[in-house]
Design an enzyme around this catalytic site. Structure first.
Site, PDB file in Angstrom:
ATOM      1  N   GLU A  34     -67.159  84.188  70.881  1.00  0.00           N
ATOM      2  CA  GLU A  34     -66.286  84.324  69.709  1.00  0.00           C
ATOM      3  C   GLU A  34     -65.716  85.727  69.693  1.00  0.00           C
ATOM      4  O   GLU A  34     -66.450  86.701  69.550  1.00  0.00           O
ATOM      5  CB  GLU A  34     -67.080  84.052  68.435  1.00  0.00           C
TER       6      GLU A  34
ATOM      7  N   LYS B 207     -71.504  77.533  59.423  1.00  0.00           N
ATOM      8  CA  LYS B 207     -72.121  78.793  59.840  1.00  0.00           C
ATOM      9  C   LYS B 207     -73.025  79.288  58.715  1.00  0.00           C
ATOM     10  O   LYS B 207     -72.551  79.641  57.635  1.00  0.00           O
ATOM     11  CB  LYS B 207     -71.011  79.804  60.145  1.00  0.00           C
TER      12      LYS B 207
END
Length: 227
Positions: free
Chosen positions: A57, A146
């Protein structure tokens, strides 16, 4: 389209949902890369890919991430899923989709973001901590949620969430070290999101051989847990 959208909403009541990239799911590990400048990504990604990392990411707190992304995708895209994270507004979300992010991560709960990404066929992982936040994103069609900041709750929290939300697909992020990665995966996380404990000082002139060792250790732990 980077994931396969499930379109059974009309028949089952389930929301449309785009699956996370299979390579990311199989690796069970996302490395969160925050650099001082986007040009610093290259040398670190070389080491990470060599060590077996298959999902990274790239964060928008790193200046130049969007501009440098096409070069990174051309160089590393065959070996690693490159997502874009720290997305906090619709303009950046649209640009992340446009440049070809394999998935999008945001630290906040926004059902609008989920709809925007899902309509484009791109997986999205919105952040949240409370049951209300996590369920809002999941019920809107998030690819996964998340759990952030994960270090404030611990793996037992995910087990508790599975009571009312047995189908929740979760990725803990924030303060996940090597032992924590193993514990979260055993608690049922689909993957763990790891930054500082793996990257250390790699973006500030640190020893890249030591980075390779840390990365390989995380890869081994995540593969062992999935065996």
């Amino acid at each position: 389209m980077t994931g396969e959208a499930m379109t059974g909403e009309a028949m089952t009541g389930e929301p449309r949902r785009v699956a996370l990239p299979q390579r990311t799911v199989d690796s069970r590990l996302i490395v969160v890369a925050r650099a001082k400048r986007a040009e610093d990504y290259d040398a670190v990604l070389d080491v990470l890919v060599d060590a077996g990392i298959r999902s990274v990411e790239l964060t928008l707190t790193t200046p130049g991430t969007f501009e440098h992304f096409p070069q990174l995708l051309a160089r590393f895209g065959d070996a690693v899923d490159l997502g874009i994270g720290t997305v906090t507004n619709t303009a950046d979300l649209a640009r992340a989709i446009e440049v070809g992010a394999a998935y999008i991560v945001t630290p906040i709960t926004s059902t609008g973001f989920v709809t925007q990404a899902t309509d484009a066929g791109v997986p999205i992982v919105p952040g949240g901590l409370t049951p209300t936040e996590l369920f809002a994103s999941w019920s809107a069609g998030a690819s996964a949620v998340k759990v952030f900041p994960a270090g404030q709750v611990g793996p037992a929290y995910l087990k508790d969430l599975r009571g009312p939300f047995p189908d929740l697909v979760a990725v803990p992020s924030g303060g996940v070290d090597l032992a924590g990665a193993e514990a979260w995966l055993r608690a049922g996380a689909v993957a763990v999101s790891v930054g500082g404990p793996l990257l250390g000082d790699a973006f500030s002139g640190g020893d890249l051989a030591a980075l390779r060792e840390r990365a390989a250790a995380f890869v081994e732990v995540c593969a062992r847990d999935s065996a």
